[in-house]
Motif scaffolding. Structure first.
Motif, PDB file in Angstrom:
ATOM      1  N   LEU A   3      -5.573  -1.723  -1.205  1.00 25.30           N
ATOM      2  CA  LEU A   3      -5.349  -0.730  -2.262  1.00 25.30           C
ATOM      3  C   LEU A   3      -6.613   0.041  -2.591  1.00 25.30           C
ATOM      4  O   LEU A   3      -6.556   1.079  -3.261  1.00 25.30           O
ATOM      5  CB  LEU A   3      -4.819  -1.424  -3.519  1.00 25.30           C
ATOM      6  CG  LEU A   3      -3.457  -2.114  -3.383  1.00 25.30           C
ATOM      7  CD1 LEU A   3      -3.002  -2.659  -4.727  1.00 25.30           C
ATOM      8  CD2 LEU A   3      -2.417  -1.170  -2.803  1.00 25.30           C
ATOM      9  N   THR A  34       2.420   1.702  -3.420  1.00 24.92           N
ATOM     10  CA  THR A  34       1.434   2.129  -4.416  1.00 24.92           C
ATOM     11  C   THR A  34       1.206   3.632  -4.328  1.00 24.92           C
ATOM     12  O   THR A  34       1.132   4.336  -5.345  1.00 24.92           O
ATOM     13  CB  THR A  34       0.105   1.380  -4.203  1.00 24.92           C
ATOM     14  OG1 THR A  34       0.335  -0.016  -4.358  1.00 24.92           O
ATOM     15  CG2 THR A  34      -0.941   1.822  -5.214  1.00 24.92           C
ATOM     16  N   ASP A  76      -3.377   8.601   2.777  1.00 24.12           N
ATOM     17  CA  ASP A  76      -3.166   8.281   1.368  1.00 24.12           C
ATOM     18  C   ASP A  76      -3.333   9.530   0.512  1.00 24.12           C
ATOM     19  O   ASP A  76      -2.552   9.799  -0.396  1.00 24.12           O
ATOM     20  CB  ASP A  76      -4.162   7.219   0.909  1.00 24.12           C
ATOM     21  CG  ASP A  76      -3.856   5.862   1.514  1.00 24.12           C
ATOM     22  OD1 ASP A  76      -2.700   5.648   1.897  1.00 24.12           O
ATOM     23  OD2 ASP A  76      -4.783   5.039   1.586  1.00 24.12           O
ATOM     24  N   LYS A 123       0.830  -1.206   0.000  1.00 19.39           N
ATOM     25  CA  LYS A 123       0.000   0.000   0.000  1.00 19.39           C
ATOM     26  C   LYS A 123       0.864   1.256   0.000  1.00 19.39           C
ATOM     27  O   LYS A 123       0.600   2.220  -0.730  1.00 19.39           O
ATOM     28  CB  LYS A 123      -0.913  -0.022   1.223  1.00 19.39           C
ATOM     29  CG  LYS A 123      -1.912   1.118   1.279  1.00 19.39           C
ATOM     30  CD  LYS A 123      -2.817   0.963   2.502  1.00 19.39           C
ATOM     31  CE  LYS A 123      -3.806   2.116   2.574  1.00 19.39           C
ATOM     32  NZ  LYS A 123      -4.687   2.000   3.768  1.00 19.39           N
ATOM     33  N   LEU A 148      -6.124   3.435  -8.223  1.00 18.24           N
ATOM     34  CA  LEU A 148      -5.190   2.470  -7.662  1.00 18.24           C
ATOM     35  C   LEU A 148      -4.740   1.470  -8.719  1.00 18.24           C
ATOM     36  O   LEU A 148      -5.455   1.164  -9.654  1.00 18.24           O
ATOM     37  CB  LEU A 148      -5.849   1.743  -6.493  1.00 18.24           C
ATOM     38  CG  LEU A 148      -6.231   2.646  -5.317  1.00 18.24           C
ATOM     39  CD1 LEU A 148      -7.017   1.869  -4.290  1.00 18.24           C
ATOM     40  CD2 LEU A 148      -4.986   3.248  -4.688  1.00 18.24           C
ATOM     41  N   TRP A 198       0.237  -4.609  -9.910  1.00 15.54           N
ATOM     42  CA  TRP A 198       0.862  -5.570  -9.004  1.00 15.54           C
ATOM     43  C   TRP A 198       0.616  -6.952  -9.586  1.00 15.54           C
ATOM     44  O   TRP A 198      -0.484  -7.240 -10.046  1.00 15.54           O
ATOM     45  CB  TRP A 198       0.252  -5.490  -7.600  1.00 15.54           C
ATOM     46  CG  TRP A 198       0.733  -4.308  -6.823  1.00 15.54           C
ATOM     47  CD1 TRP A 198       0.219  -3.048  -6.831  1.00 15.54           C
ATOM     48  CD2 TRP A 198       1.841  -4.297  -5.918  1.00 15.54           C
ATOM     49  NE1 TRP A 198       0.935  -2.229  -6.009  1.00 15.54           N
ATOM     50  CE2 TRP A 198       1.936  -2.969  -5.414  1.00 15.54           C
ATOM     51  CE3 TRP A 198       2.752  -5.248  -5.491  1.00 15.54           C
ATOM     52  CZ2 TRP A 198       2.924  -2.595  -4.507  1.00 15.54           C
ATOM     53  CZ3 TRP A 198       3.726  -4.885  -4.575  1.00 15.54           C
ATOM     54  CH2 TRP A 198       3.811  -3.570  -4.090  1.00 15.54           C
TER      55      TRP A 198
END
Length: 530
Positions: free
Chosen positions: A415, A388, A422, A385, A437, A396
């Motif tokens: 995610l 990302t 985030d 996470k 994402l 992924w």
């Protein structure tokens, strides 16, 4: 002496009046013995053990008949005997029967019994002492039971001796052994072998026995060698001229197995426990193996009860797939991946380690790198996470049929979370609101095969660049091929090293070029428009 032919052709069935009793397989899954045998001293050992009150199971009798087989000259057909089976199945009784024969019938001047730990050798000495003491005919031939710590031994009036020692670099040197019994052989390396084996050089007809359970990786050096010899003999259909190898184990499913595969064994089945444990019905019960299955980790149960071991590669076999010089020639400590990048996750079969790897273009080549390689797997999702948010990868990659497949649902959920942290991280990195994402791409078997071939081709054509990281180099040094028809993939089991860094960069490179299916845009039902 008895004929060996009948012993090989007849499968002894345990006698029981209870039709519902269940017994383990009395014959090993892997069996290879020299083809020069015409007779066996095994029955003498069985009968002597019975006189001492030691009743042997059918599988133990079978092993003695095979291991103590003789050629036309009356010499041992097999110089080396290796018995590989899970714990608590009765290896100790097998050892005792062989040692009693060598001491009281076989005329062996010195039998050396060694174990990895002193306490194990000490316990073996006490067991053989009890057997001899309750048999007057044998006891009267004993001069003394030496009880001095580190020098435990049974000495007869005629000078024959059975001595018990703990293995070390120097233990065994200076002794001329007619027979070597190496217990706990899954922990047996070169130093111990260098000390013990030369003791037999001057013996007319020596024999060495290795007894242990499934390999545990790096410590199982000698056991791995013996097993490779046995497998090679079985593959070519020609017995090893000096090795008798017997292994009770299962052949577990691989990630490529399709549902309903009948060529491999289901570790969760009772049949698997029966196949790997000949003592079930004698000193083990199927119910206890079920309890172990529920309590132990899948890897621990497979190793300790089903005989699924991990064996180190021979030193000379290092870098057998991709050469070391080739790999090191592609190293560039200043290389960095260009956007966009692809990440991949892999986990060892026993879940002891996991790796996150990345791939990205680097000019005309592809940069591959191990981002993280740590023990366990509980850290992977949170780390993914974080990566990302920072890198916004194109995808992924995970093989759903591999041990990492269990992380897919948690990874997708993680995610999909959009919290303030985030959002803040995304605005700082990209100057805009949180971007879509990265998708989690699940590989198919053909993708795994293609990815492996593509990485290999890229390395051989110098289209890979890397940082020469130790985890990845170690994985490549121990890597082995697993044949899949006309293609191959990386072997996950029995390689003796953590290959998750190698599998990870293989999958990440594939993910860099893989087609990613775009999610279908939701369309309002026609009913909404009247």
């Amino acid at each position: 002496m008895t004929s060996l032919v009948s012993e090989r052709s007849a499968e002894k069935k345990p006698a029981t009046d209870a039709p519902d009793d269940v017994y383990g397989y009395q014959r090993p899954r892997l069996l290879t013995v020299p083809d020069t045998a015409v007779s066996t001293a095994g029955q003498e050992a069985i009968d002597l053990a019975a006189r001492a009150g030691l009743k042997l199971d059918p599988w133990q009798q079978f092993v003695l008949h095979q291991a103590m087989a003789e050629d036309t000259d009356g010499r041992w057909a097999a110089f080396e005997i290796c018995i590989n089976l899970p714990r608590q199945n009765g290896k100790g009784a097998l050892i005792e029967a062989r040692e009693l024969w060598g001491l009281f019938i076989g005329g062996e001047e010195l039998i050396l019994h060694s174990a990895h730990e002193f306490k194990t050798a000490k316990a073996a000495f006490k067991r053989i002492e009890r057997l001899i003491r309750r048999c007057p005919d044998l006891l009267k031939r004993v001069k003394t039971f030496r009880q001095t710590v580190g020098e435990e031994a049974v000495e007869l009036h005629d000078g024959r001796m059975l001595r018990f020692i703990a293995r070390s670099k120097g233990s065994g040197r200076g002794f001329t052994g007619s027979c070597n019994i190496l217990d706990e052989s899954m922990i047996l390396g070169d130093e111990a072998m260098d000390a013990l084996l030369p003791t037999m050089a001057a013996v007319e007809d020596p024999q060495i026995w290795y007894l242990g359970s499934a390999g545990i990786g790096a410590p199982s050096v000698q056991l791995g060698r013996l097993r490779r010899r046995a497998l090679a003999a079985l593959e070519r259909g020609v017995p090893d001229a000096s090795l008798a190898y017997m292994e009770w184990s299962i052949s577990p499913h691989s990630v490529e197995c399709t549902p309903g595969c009948t060529e491999h064994d289901d570790p969760d089945s009772d049949e698997a426990a029966l196949k790997a444990n000949p003592a079930i019905g004698y000193r083990l019960s199927l119910a206890k193996t079920r309890n172990e299955r529920q309590t132990l980790s899948p890897a621990g149960y497979a190793r300790e009860r089903l005989g699924v071991g991990e064996y180190p590669a021979e030193e000379g076999d290092s870098w057998s797939v991709i050469g070391r010089e080739v790999w090191e020639s592609l190293a560039d400590g200043d290389s960095q991946p260009e956007d966009p990048v692809a990440f991949a996750i892999d986990v060892t079969p026993e879940r002891s380690h996991a790796s996150i790897c990345v791939a990205g273009r680097a000019g005309n080549a592809v940069h591959v790198e191990v981002v993280d390689n740590r023990p366990g797997a509980d850290w992977v999702v949170q780390r993914a996470k974080e990566l990302t948010t920072k890198w916004r990868p194109r995808c992924w990659v995970i093989d759903p049929g591999s041990p990492a497949g269990s992380l897919i649902s948690d990874l997708e959920a993680a995610l999909a979370e959009r919290d303030d942290e985030d959002q803040e991280g995304a605005e700082e990195a990209w100057g805009e609101e949180l971007q879509p994402l990265a998708p989690v791409v699940q590989m198919k078997t053909r993708d795994v095969v293609q990815a492996t071939g593509q990485l290999y081709d890229a390395v051989t054509s110098a289209r890979i660049v890397h940082l020469n990281q130790a985890p990845l180099a170690t994985a490549l040094a121990g890597a082995r091929k697993r044949d899949l028809g006309e293609a191959w993939a990386w072997a996950r089991r029995n390689v003796g090293v953590d290959i998750t860094p190698l599998v990870g960069v293989t999958f990440a490179r594939w993910g860099l070029f893989a087609e990613i299916e775009e999610p279908e845009e939701e369309v309002e039902p026609w009913a909404e428009f009247g």
